[in-house]
Design a protein around this motif. Structure first.
Motif, PDB file in Angstrom:
ATOM      1  N   LEU A   1      -1.179  47.103   4.640  1.00  0.00           N
ATOM      2  CA  LEU A   1      -0.439  45.910   5.029  1.00  0.00           C
ATOM      3  C   LEU A   1      -0.188  45.084   3.769  1.00  0.00           C
ATOM      4  CD1 LEU A   1       0.871  44.904   7.482  1.00  0.00           C
ATOM      5  CD2 LEU A   1      -1.227  43.787   8.191  1.00  0.00           C
TER       6      LEU A   1
ATOM      7  N   THR B   1       7.897  37.123  10.568  1.00  0.00           N
ATOM      8  CA  THR B   1       7.278  38.441  10.486  1.00  0.00           C
ATOM      9  C   THR B   1       6.676  38.683   9.102  1.00  0.00           C
ATOM     10  OG1 THR B   1       8.748  39.366  12.163  1.00  0.00           O
ATOM     11  CG2 THR B   1       7.725  40.923  10.633  1.00  0.00           C
TER      12      THR B   1
ATOM     13  N   LEU C   1       5.277  46.884   3.899  1.00  0.00           N
ATOM     14  CA  LEU C   1       5.981  46.071   4.896  1.00  0.00           C
ATOM     15  C   LEU C   1       7.483  46.173   4.695  1.00  0.00           C
ATOM     16  CD1 LEU C   1       5.916  44.018   7.228  1.00  0.00           C
ATOM     17  CD2 LEU C   1       5.823  42.209   5.485  1.00  0.00           C
TER      18      LEU C   1
ATOM     19  N   ALA D   1       2.671  38.883   8.371  1.00  0.00           N
ATOM     20  CA  ALA D   1       2.137  40.167   7.935  1.00  0.00           C
ATOM     21  C   ALA D   1       1.412  40.062   6.599  1.00  0.00           C
ATOM     22  CB  ALA D   1       3.265  41.193   7.838  1.00  0.00           C
TER      23      ALA D   1
ATOM     24  N   PRO E   1       1.546  47.383  17.882  1.00  0.00           N
ATOM     25  CA  PRO E   1       0.858  47.455  16.593  1.00  0.00           C
ATOM     26  C   PRO E   1      -0.642  47.253  16.741  1.00  0.00           C
ATOM     27  CG  PRO E   1       1.969  45.346  16.811  1.00  0.00           C
ATOM     28  CD  PRO E   1       2.334  46.149  18.026  1.00  0.00           C
TER      29      PRO E   1
ATOM     30  N   ARG F   1      -1.760  41.003  12.259  1.00  0.00           N
ATOM     31  CA  ARG F   1      -0.731  40.473  11.379  1.00  0.00           C
ATOM     32  C   ARG F   1       0.645  41.084  11.660  1.00  0.00           C
ATOM     33  NH1 ARG F   1      -2.832  39.506   5.185  1.00  0.00           N
ATOM     34  NH2 ARG F   1      -4.271  37.776   5.614  1.00  0.00           N
ATOM     35  N   LEU F   2       0.698  42.151  12.434  1.00  0.00           N
ATOM     36  CA  LEU F   2       1.976  42.762  12.807  1.00  0.00           C
ATOM     37  C   LEU F   2       2.446  42.347  14.199  1.00  0.00           C
ATOM     38  CD1 LEU F   2       1.626  46.397  11.383  1.00  0.00           C
ATOM     39  CD2 LEU F   2       3.036  44.528  10.494  1.00  0.00           C
ATOM     40  N   GLU F   3       1.765  41.377  14.791  1.00  0.00           N
ATOM     41  CA  GLU F   3       2.190  40.930  16.123  1.00  0.00           C
ATOM     42  C   GLU F   3       3.597  40.343  16.076  1.00  0.00           C
ATOM     43  OE1 GLU F   3       0.309  38.683  20.027  1.00  0.00           O
ATOM     44  OE2 GLU F   3      -0.559  38.288  18.047  1.00  0.00           O
ATOM     45  N   TYR F   4       3.909  39.585  15.028  1.00  0.00           N
ATOM     46  CA  TYR F   4       5.261  39.040  14.895  1.00  0.00           C
ATOM     47  C   TYR F   4       6.275  40.142  14.620  1.00  0.00           C
ATOM     48  CZ  TYR F   4       6.196  34.035  15.254  1.00  0.00           C
ATOM     49  OH  TYR F   4       6.481  32.775  15.725  1.00  0.00           O
ATOM     50  N   PHE F   5       5.833  41.242  13.999  1.00  0.00           N
ATOM     51  CA  PHE F   5       6.728  42.382  13.808  1.00  0.00           C
ATOM     52  C   PHE F   5       7.233  42.892  15.151  1.00  0.00           C
ATOM     53  CE2 PHE F   5       7.058  47.079  13.757  1.00  0.00           C
ATOM     54  CZ  PHE F   5       8.190  47.208  12.961  1.00  0.00           C
TER      55      PHE F   5
END
Length: 431
Positions: free
Chosen positions: A367, A88, A372, A92, A254, A258-262
């Motif tokens: 971001l 994550t 984060l 990010a 999201p 870049r926040l897909e893994y979040f």
């Protein structure tokens, strides 16, 4: 972190929460805050996670990875909380000085393809397991180590370990003089992102660990005995109130790739922590604006058992959309991709509200490392608060441990009665 729960209020949403209900719930939040505050101060198991921004030493992590500063790639070998946090943070914050990869499954095709593609002589390997006995992690590490040896790479010069005080992985690190960091005491893996577990790859990539921890400390400082004064508690309380009223699915969406893994990390945090005693929201991962075209139909017109959490940064990089004379598309010309994405965000938010589906807006300033760190910390605090309000054992995962014992028994790693359940499987085969 900035929170707006207006679209989850009764009168807007079905199910929705009235302001009077929130006022009554706020008394429960105040009592839960006292319990959380005491747990953090005394570093009790689980609650110790909310002290990590103060107890994690960025300089110690950076010293440990200094010999790997020349790496072109960093590979995290772990599973669940031992991998998702690191993935994550790296996703990010972007590439930095090295590409980041994760080997968190034992699919042989994935392992073969990844190891064939990596520049092994320039790859740093971070192996993470608290016990040092996690079957998937150790199996993958043995495969990676062999691949490096076959390629003529001294794996001992490319490996850093994060593990407990003892166990096979600690013994291996001691035997070969590997840089070794400690898994923090009293912190379940899914809550460990703001420690060496989640920050080693970011350090190798040259990211701002101090900024990440500063964001976490801002979250600590923002904890207060009212859901109206603390965004993290406001979110946790709103989710709990919506679940009680039938919103048993929480869609995290999201609007930043870049926040897909979040969303992946959040799904484990929410599911493993709160799925107890017949309770707990089912987390669903989505990505805006992509999943407006694949899932929004269900959210607006399907079962009324969901609420949607929309997440975005307030600042974005610029990318202008070229002018065009194509009929019907000229309105796009001269605008910006970020402007379009924000319009998609607000249109989805309004669409859900118009359909009466509860939705919540979470925004971060940008971001970057500090924002984060705050987002990750607030998500954890929200989860702990929700667990307190629900009355569940937030920091345990007995169902996961059952499956681990069953798998280990099947592989000959011990005599576990859980493995016997496999042989007793009911079958109805259709071929």
């Amino acid at each position: 972190m900035h929170l707006d729960i207006g679209n989850a209020l009764a009168g807007i949403a079905r199910p929705g929460v009235s302001r009077d209900s929130l006022d009554r719930l706020d008394d429960c939040v105040a009592r839960a805050h006292e319990r959380i505050e005491r747990g953090v101060e005394e570093r009790e198991f689980g609650y110790a996670a909310l002290a990590l921004p103060e107890t994690t030493a960025a300089a110690e992590i950076e010293r440990a990875v200094a010999p790997l500063a020349d790496s072109e790639a960093v590979l995290t070998v772990g599973i669940g909380g031992s991998a998702l946090g690191a993935a994550t943070v790296s996703a990010a914050l972007g590439r930095g000085d090295a590409d980041a990869y994760v080997l968190d499954n034992v699919d042989p095709r994935r392992a073969n393809e990844l190891l064939a593609a990596l520049p092994l002589s320039e790859t740093a390997v971070h192996v993470v397991s608290r016990s040092g006995t996690t079957a998937e992690t150790l199996a993958n590490f043995l495969v990676v180590r062999e691949a490096m040896a076959d390629a003529g790479v001294d794996w001992t010069e490319r490996t850093v370990v994060t593990t407990g005080e003892d166990g096979p992985l600690r013994a291996l690190a001691d035997e070969h003089g590997l840089p070794a960091l400690d898994v923090p005491e009293g912190v379940p893996g899914r809550f460990s992102v703001l420690s060496s577990v989640g920050l080693v790859p970011a350090a190798i990539q040259g990211h701002d660990l101090d900024g990440l921890l500063a964001g976490g400390r801002a979250g600590m400082d923002a904890l207060a005995p009212s859901l109206y004064e603390c965004p993290a508690y406001g979110y946790g309380a709103a989710c709990h109130a919506l679940e009680v009223r039938g919103a048993t699915t929480n869609v995290l969406m999201p609007y930043a790739e870049r926040l897909e893994y979040f969303a992946e990390w959040f799904a484990q945090l929410w599911a493993e922590s709160l799925g107890k005693d017949g309770l707990g929201q089912t987390p669903v991962r989505a990505l805006g604006a992509t999943d407006q075209h694949s899932q929004l139909q269900l959210y607006r017109a399907g079962r009324r058992d969901k609420h949607v959490t929309l997440v975005r940064p307030r600042e974005r990089p610029e990318r202008a959309i070229p002018e065009t004379g194509i009929e019907g598309l000229s309105y796009l010309g001269g605008s910006d991709l970020g402007t379009l994405l924000d319009a998609e965000f607000e249109a989805t938010e309004a669409s859900l509200a118009a359909a009466g589906l509860p939705n919540v807006r979470i925004e971060i300033d940008a971001l970057d490392a500090e924002s984060l760190g705050r987002l990750l910390y607030d998500a954890e605090a929200a989860c702990v608060l929700a667990g307190e309000l629900m009355g569940v054992s937030t920091f345990t995962q007995p169902a996961v441990e059952w499956g681990k014992r069953a798998a280990r028994g099947l592989l000959g790693g011990g005599d576990f009665e859980e493995a016997e359940a496999v042989a007793g499987k009911e079958r109805l085969v259709i071929e």
